[in-house]
Design an enzyme around this catalytic site. Sequence first.
Site, PDB file in Angstrom:
ATOM      1  N   LYS A  44      51.535 -32.447  -2.865  1.00  9.23           N
ATOM      2  CA  LYS A  44      50.318 -33.143  -3.214  1.00  9.23           C
ATOM      3  C   LYS A  44      49.436 -32.292  -4.114  1.00  9.23           C
ATOM      4  O   LYS A  44      48.530 -32.786  -4.754  1.00  9.23           O
ATOM      5  CB  LYS A  44      49.512 -33.460  -1.937  1.00  9.23           C
ATOM      6  CG  LYS A  44      50.283 -34.152  -0.851  1.00  9.23           C
ATOM      7  CD  LYS A  44      49.424 -34.207   0.426  1.00  9.23           C
ATOM      8  CE  LYS A  44      50.306 -34.297   1.618  1.00  9.23           C
ATOM      9  NZ  LYS A  44      49.579 -34.076   2.879  1.00  9.23           N
ATOM     10  N   GLY A  45      49.677 -30.990  -4.141  1.00 10.01           N
ATOM     11  CA  GLY A  45      48.745 -30.048  -4.753  1.00 10.01           C
ATOM     12  C   GLY A  45      48.366 -30.329  -6.195  1.00 10.01           C
ATOM     13  O   GLY A  45      47.236 -30.101  -6.600  1.00 10.01           O
ATOM     14  N   GLU A 100      52.742 -28.743 -12.435  1.00  7.02           N
ATOM     15  CA  GLU A 100      52.525 -28.024 -11.174  1.00  7.02           C
ATOM     16  C   GLU A 100      51.073 -27.580 -11.052  1.00  7.02           C
ATOM     17  O   GLU A 100      50.389 -27.397 -12.053  1.00  7.02           O
ATOM     18  CB  GLU A 100      53.440 -26.792 -11.111  1.00  7.02           C
ATOM     19  CG  GLU A 100      54.586 -26.930 -10.134  1.00  7.02           C
ATOM     20  CD  GLU A 100      54.171 -26.914  -8.662  1.00  7.02           C
ATOM     21  OE1 GLU A 100      53.032 -27.271  -8.308  1.00  7.02           O
ATOM     22  OE2 GLU A 100      55.027 -26.534  -7.839  1.00  7.02           O
ATOM     23  N   ASP A 104      53.516 -19.585  -8.078  1.00  3.45           N
ATOM     24  CA  ASP A 104      53.231 -18.406  -7.263  1.00  3.45           C
ATOM     25  C   ASP A 104      54.499 -17.549  -7.220  1.00  3.45           C
ATOM     26  O   ASP A 104      54.810 -16.866  -8.180  1.00  3.45           O
ATOM     27  CB  ASP A 104      52.781 -18.920  -5.894  1.00  3.45           C
ATOM     28  CG  ASP A 104      52.286 -17.840  -4.947  1.00  3.45           C
ATOM     29  OD1 ASP A 104      51.773 -16.840  -5.406  1.00  3.45           O
ATOM     30  OD2 ASP A 104      52.412 -18.035  -3.720  1.00  3.45           O
ATOM     31  N   LYS A 132      50.268 -17.239 -11.038  1.00  2.00           N
ATOM     32  CA  LYS A 132      50.043 -15.948 -10.361  1.00  2.00           C
ATOM     33  C   LYS A 132      51.257 -15.079 -10.634  1.00  2.00           C
ATOM     34  O   LYS A 132      52.133 -14.942  -9.771  1.00  2.00           O
ATOM     35  CB  LYS A 132      49.956 -16.175  -8.845  1.00  2.00           C
ATOM     36  CG  LYS A 132      48.604 -16.527  -8.284  1.00  2.00           C
ATOM     37  CD  LYS A 132      48.711 -16.535  -6.747  1.00  2.00           C
ATOM     38  CE  LYS A 132      47.483 -17.100  -6.083  1.00  2.00           C
ATOM     39  NZ  LYS A 132      47.701 -17.319  -4.627  1.00  2.00           N
TER      40      LYS A 132
HETATM   41  P1  IMP Z   1      55.926 -20.906  -4.842  1.00  2.08           P
HETATM   42  O1  IMP Z   1      55.695 -20.725  -6.341  1.00  2.08           O
HETATM   43  O2  IMP Z   1      57.263 -21.440  -4.515  1.00  2.08           O
HETATM   44  O3  IMP Z   1      55.577 -19.676  -4.084  1.00  2.08           O
HETATM   45  O4  IMP Z   1      54.925 -21.997  -4.273  1.00  2.08           O
HETATM   46  C1  IMP Z   1      53.995 -22.635  -5.047  1.00  2.08           C
HETATM   47  C2  IMP Z   1      53.215 -23.573  -4.156  1.00  2.08           C
HETATM   48  O5  IMP Z   1      52.554 -22.831  -3.129  1.00  2.08           O
HETATM   49  C3  IMP Z   1      52.129 -24.254  -4.929  1.00  2.08           C
HETATM   50  O6  IMP Z   1      52.572 -25.461  -5.484  1.00  2.08           O
HETATM   51  C4  IMP Z   1      51.065 -24.425  -3.856  1.00  2.08           C
HETATM   52  O7  IMP Z   1      51.283 -25.617  -3.149  1.00  2.08           O
HETATM   53  C5  IMP Z   1      51.252 -23.265  -2.924  1.00  2.08           C
HETATM   54  N1  IMP Z   1      50.330 -22.162  -3.247  1.00  2.08           N
HETATM   55  C6  IMP Z   1      50.611 -20.956  -3.765  1.00  2.08           C
HETATM   56  N2  IMP Z   1      49.530 -20.200  -3.938  1.00  2.08           N
HETATM   57  C7  IMP Z   1      48.494 -20.955  -3.507  1.00  2.08           C
HETATM   58  C8  IMP Z   1      47.065 -20.741  -3.433  1.00  2.08           C
HETATM   59  O8  IMP Z   1      46.491 -19.700  -3.821  1.00  2.08           O
HETATM   60  N3  IMP Z   1      46.347 -21.781  -2.921  1.00  2.08           N
HETATM   61  C9  IMP Z   1      46.898 -22.947  -2.507  1.00  2.08           C
HETATM   62  N4  IMP Z   1      48.209 -23.186  -2.562  1.00  2.08           N
HETATM   63  C10 IMP Z   1      49.000 -22.201  -3.054  1.00  2.08           C
HETATM   64 MG    MG Z   2      52.205 -27.468  -4.804  1.00  7.14          MG
END
Ligand code: IMP
Ligand code: MG
Length: 181
Positions: A44-45, A100, A104, A132
């Site tokens: 949902k983000g 997206e 992260d 990030k």
């Molecule tokens: P990753 O890149 O697989 O680690 O995950 C990315 C997802 O983690 C993003 O789509 C967000 O839903 C969540 N996420 C990562 N960092 C944050 C943050 O600082 N705040 C809120 N959600 C985050």
């Molecule tokens: Mg997300």
Amino acid sequence: MSLNDDILKVLYSEEELKAKCAEMGAQITKDYAGKNLLLVTVLKGAVVYFTDLMRAIDLPCTIDFMIVSSYGSGVKTSGVVKIVKDLDTDLTGKDLLIVEDILDTGLTLSYLKDMLAARNPASIRIATLLDKPDRRKADIKADYIGYRVPDEFVVGYGLDYDEKYRNLPYVGVLKPEIYSE
Ligand code: IMP
Ligand code: MG
């Protein structure tokens, strides 16, 4: 009790985010002229960013949604990606742009990109509002990046902590005591 009370500082205001979407939308409009643009987002983000970005793109396009889960209710990624809802669209010949909220570790997107690339789209790119890079674990880069953010936990503008704060109109840093409680 206001949601704003849980925020340490505002990183990107409503006005800044609007300007950023206009800028990214204009670039995408240039790059995708004459193509078969399909905007896909992962709920949902990214939902708030997605709806703002799509209105800043001045081209015919279609949209579709996916739901994956890689996060529990905490702040660390589990590394496990599960498809909860797949796309309804046949990707053959489509110029796919994955939208997206935040890149992260990149584990989620890296898995998704490979999976979707196997369905014969004409092209596949990634637009992320936030990046990030310090936390990256997978070998993946976004093609369009809104802002590079430091390694702080951010919420608002669709981003949550434990399903809360998505409706804040800006992106802010959560007070650490909220998630260390
Ligand atoms: P990753 O890149 O697989 O680690 O995950 C990315 C997802 O983690 C993003 O789509 C967000 O839903 C969540 N996420 C990562 N960092 C944050 C943050 O600082 N705040 C809120 N959600 C985050
Ligand atoms: Mg997300």
